[in-house]
Design a protein around this motif. Sequence first.
Motif, PDB file in Angstrom:
ATOM      1  N   GLU A   1       0.817  -1.211   0.000  1.00 22.06           N
ATOM      2  CA  GLU A   1       0.000   0.000   0.000  1.00 22.06           C
ATOM      3  C   GLU A   1       0.853   1.265   0.000  1.00 22.06           C
ATOM      4  N   PHE A   2       1.935   1.267   0.777  1.00 27.52           N
ATOM      5  CA  PHE A   2       2.804   2.438   0.831  1.00 27.52           C
ATOM      6  C   PHE A   2       4.198   2.017   1.279  1.00 27.52           C
TER       7      PHE A   2
ATOM      8  N   PRO B   1       2.482   6.431  -1.088  1.00 27.90           N
ATOM      9  CA  PRO B   1       1.520   5.476  -1.660  1.00 27.90           C
ATOM     10  C   PRO B   1       2.038   4.965  -3.001  1.00 27.90           C
TER      11      PRO B   1
ATOM     12  N   PRO C   1      -4.450   2.647  -3.467  1.00 21.38           N
ATOM     13  CA  PRO C   1      -4.177   2.710  -2.044  1.00 21.38           C
ATOM     14  C   PRO C   1      -3.802   4.132  -1.646  1.00 21.38           C
ATOM     15  N   GLY C   2      -4.175   4.492  -0.436  1.00 22.33           N
ATOM     16  CA  GLY C   2      -3.861   5.836   0.028  1.00 22.33           C
ATOM     17  C   GLY C   2      -4.002   5.979   1.522  1.00 22.33           C
TER      18      GLY C   2
ATOM     19  N   TYR D   1      -8.638  10.003   0.266  1.00 24.03           N
ATOM     20  CA  TYR D   1      -7.297   9.510   0.566  1.00 24.03           C
ATOM     21  C   TYR D   1      -6.264  10.138  -0.372  1.00 24.03           C
TER      22      TYR D   1
ATOM     23  N   THR E   1      -3.401   9.586  -2.648  1.00 22.62           N
ATOM     24  CA  THR E   1      -2.984   8.371  -3.349  1.00 22.62           C
ATOM     25  C   THR E   1      -1.772   8.544  -4.246  1.00 22.62           C
TER      26      THR E   1
END
Length: 184
Positions: free
Chosen positions: A69-70, A85, A99-100, A119, A121
């Motif tokens: 995700e990050f 991200p 994802p964020g 979010y 991202t």
Amino acid sequence: MHRLRLQTLLLSLALAAGCSDANSLPDPTIENAVHTVTIGALVGTPISTPSAYSVVDSAVRVDQTPDFEFAYNVQGPDSQKVFLPRAALGLVSGTTANPGLQARSESFDGITEAQSNGYVTDSAVPVSIGQRFMLRSRVVCTSLGVPLYGKLEVLDLDNKSITFKVLVDRNCGYKGLKPGLPGN
């Protein structure tokens, strides 16, 4: 007359289906739990150091998988600590939900349900000790085509690593962010 009975039967079945489970999700089976995770910086640590977080696998190495995700890094002349991200690293998802992270002002325990939108991202997210975030994953629930949601709080960080506590609701379609089995 036969046609009218058939239409009435179909209408009754449609109404019955609509009145059953409001969210059409199976009952949750995985309890939410808080975990502590440490990952290293992308730059300045050995390649063998996990430097990204995956809702499925926890700490992962970016040279071994793009499924995270990050990542964490320290960048710029002022050594700013950031989460990156996937899209900020040029890894764009082929889905509508990248994802964020979303900064939050509530306490970790006060974050009880995830939001679907809002979010960051595609750019670096500055981090500091005590900061809290909601987390949206890449789409990992392929049967429903939805991401997972979680929350995290930064516990410690330096130029080499970051430690945070995290709770992820691993039940596809659910957004509850309290320990135990989630509700709807």
